[in-house]
Structures are given as structure tokens and as C-alpha cells.
Design an enzyme around this catalytic site. Structure first.
Site, mmCIF file in Angstrom:
data_model
loop_
_atom_site.group_PDB
_atom_site.id
_atom_site.type_symbol
_atom_site.label_atom_id
_atom_site.label_comp_id
_atom_site.label_asym_id
_atom_site.label_seq_id
_atom_site.Cartn_x
_atom_site.Cartn_y
_atom_site.Cartn_z
ATOM 1 N N ASN A 15 0.838 -1.214 0.000
ATOM 2 C CA ASN A 15 0.000 0.000 0.000
ATOM 3 C C ASN A 15 0.866 1.255 0.000
ATOM 4 O O ASN A 15 0.543 2.240 -0.674
ATOM 5 C CB ASN A 15 -0.949 0.002 1.197
ATOM 6 C CG ASN A 15 -2.216 -0.782 0.916
ATOM 7 O OD1 ASN A 15 -3.041 -0.366 0.110
ATOM 8 N ND2 ASN A 15 -2.342 -1.939 1.542
ATOM 9 N N MET A 90 0.846 -2.886 12.094
ATOM 10 C CA MET A 90 0.200 -3.984 12.820
ATOM 11 C C MET A 90 0.082 -3.783 14.335
ATOM 12 O O MET A 90 -0.156 -4.739 15.067
ATOM 13 C CB MET A 90 0.941 -5.301 12.530
ATOM 14 C CG MET A 90 0.998 -5.671 11.055
ATOM 15 S SD MET A 90 -0.633 -5.664 10.254
ATOM 16 C CE MET A 90 -1.309 -7.168 10.934
ATOM 17 N N HIS A 109 -8.248 -1.006 5.926
ATOM 18 C CA HIS A 109 -8.548 -2.313 6.502
ATOM 19 C C HIS A 109 -9.186 -3.187 5.424
ATOM 20 O O HIS A 109 -10.058 -2.720 4.683
ATOM 21 C CB HIS A 109 -9.497 -2.148 7.697
ATOM 22 C CG HIS A 109 -9.772 -3.430 8.401
ATOM 23 N ND1 HIS A 109 -8.831 -4.059 9.197
ATOM 24 C CD2 HIS A 109 -10.862 -4.236 8.404
ATOM 25 C CE1 HIS A 109 -9.344 -5.181 9.667
ATOM 26 N NE2 HIS A 109 -10.568 -5.319 9.195
#
Ligand code: GRF
Length: 192
Positions: A15, A90, A109
Site C-alpha cells: 500500500n 500492525m 482495513h
């Protein structure tokens, strides 16, 4: 005016890379000022190097989460970042950090929130048997995977999907959605 970003990542960093590619392509008027990671072997560190982005590995101590967040927060402020983008980060952010950068932290998400929060969202979706899943970009709040939704994209779930195949389909949408959502939110805050 370009929006200055800080990226928080723990892993592979795909990402993060999609954001850098959108900037490179002229689709997002932005500059990533700093990548902060809690893992010394994060793939995101190599991507930062490849794209010449300043990066910092800060070791994470579960018993002293505040120390990580203070250091990261100071760096982010020193680099004059307008927004913080979590891209596969995380760890759960503490209220201290969320309040310090209230409404300035985005997360992505891999589910259609509020369904399937937490780890292994794609596995949870398969186990539940939903026929549609997707990804969500939202403003981070004090509860994990919660907060105002900025954008969502849906993907079909097929009967023969595995966790890997569904994750891959969702990830393809994440890569398209995150740069768009960052741009929309930055425009809303009049940062660009
Ligand atoms: C993505 O699926 C993201 O939605 C989730 O963690 C994964 C990170 O992947 N929060 P990457 O490190 O960006 O490749």
C-alpha cells in the site's frame, strides 16, 4: 500546495508503494516525508530506499508503547507532516497518539467495516460466508478499526475462494482506493 505524509508500516508495504506510485504518476499531490516502521525487516523499508524516502525503524516494546509513539510522533512533527497514513501497521495505537494527531491519522482495513475488524479480516469474511467483501479507508479512532469512514470498495467473494485469493482481490482494490481516499480527505481538510 502538496500534502505532507508520514507512513506507518510494519510489513510488505504494497500500500505504501501504491501511494508512492500515485504521487509519481501525478494522481496525488503529495510528498511522503517519512516512513516509520516498528520492524527492522519490513519490506516497506526497501520500498522507501527505492523511492528515496526518509525512513526510520523504531524498535517496539510492548511494555512501553508510549516510548515508540513519542519518538514516532516527534519525528512526524519534525518532518511537518499533515497526515499520518497507516499502511499495514500492525500495532494498536494508544489514545495518547490518537489524541496527539486527532483526525490526522488514516487507516486501511481489508473488509467492509464495521464487519470483520482485527486480524485476518479476509479469513473472517470467508468463515462467515459473506458474498461481498472489500476494503475500507477510515480515520483512526481510539478503538481498533473504527472511526469515520472515508471510502470503501467492494469485491465479490466466490465459492472457491481461499484466504489468499480473496486477499489478493481485496488488495488490488486497496491499491486503487488508498491514494484516492487520501486525496479526498486532504482536499476536505484543505491541505491540497
Ligand atoms: C493490507 O491488507 C491492509 O489492508 C492491512 O494490512 C495489509 C498490508 O499490506 N491493514 P501491505 O503491507 O500494504 O502490502
Amino acid at each position: 500546495m502538496a500534502v505532507n505524509l508520514a507512513v506507518l508500516a510494519s510489513g510488505r508495504g504494497s500500500n505504501f508503494k501504491s501511494i508512492l506510485q500515485a504521487i509519481e504518476a501525478g494522481d496525488l499531490d503529495s510528498s511522503v516525508k517519512i516512513l516509520v516502521t516498528d520492524r527492522g525487516n519490513a519490506g516497506a523499508l526497501r520500498i522507501a530506499e527505492e523511492y528515496d524516502v526518509n525512513s526510520k525503524y523504531i524498535p517496539y516494546d510492548r511494555d512501553n508503547r508510549r516510548a515508540f509513539e513519542e519518538q514516532a510522533g516527534d519525528l512526524i512533527e519534525e518532518n511537518e507532516c499533515d497526515l499520518i497514513v497507516m499502511a499495514g501497521y500492525m500495532r494498536v495505537l494508544t489514545p495518547y497518539f490518537i489524541r496527539r494527531f486527532e483526525n490526522r491519522i488514516l487507516n486501511i482495513h481489508p473488509s467492509l467495516l464495521p464487519a470483520f475488524k482485527g486480524l485476518h479480516a479476509q479469513r473472517q469474511a470467508l468463515e462467515y460466508g459473506v458474498k461481498i467483501s472489500g476494503c475500507t479507508v477510515h480515520i483512526a479512532s481510539e478503538d481498533m478499526d473504527s472511526g469515520p469512514i472515508i471510502a470503501q470498495r467492494a469485491v465479490p467473494v466466490f465459492d472457491d475462494d481461499t484466504e489468499e485469493s480473496l486477499s489478493e482481490r481485496i488488495l488490488g482494490e486497496e491499491h486503487k482506493l488508498y491514494p484516492i481516499a487520501i486525496r479526498e480527505y486532504a482536499e476536505k481538510l484543505e491541505l491540497i
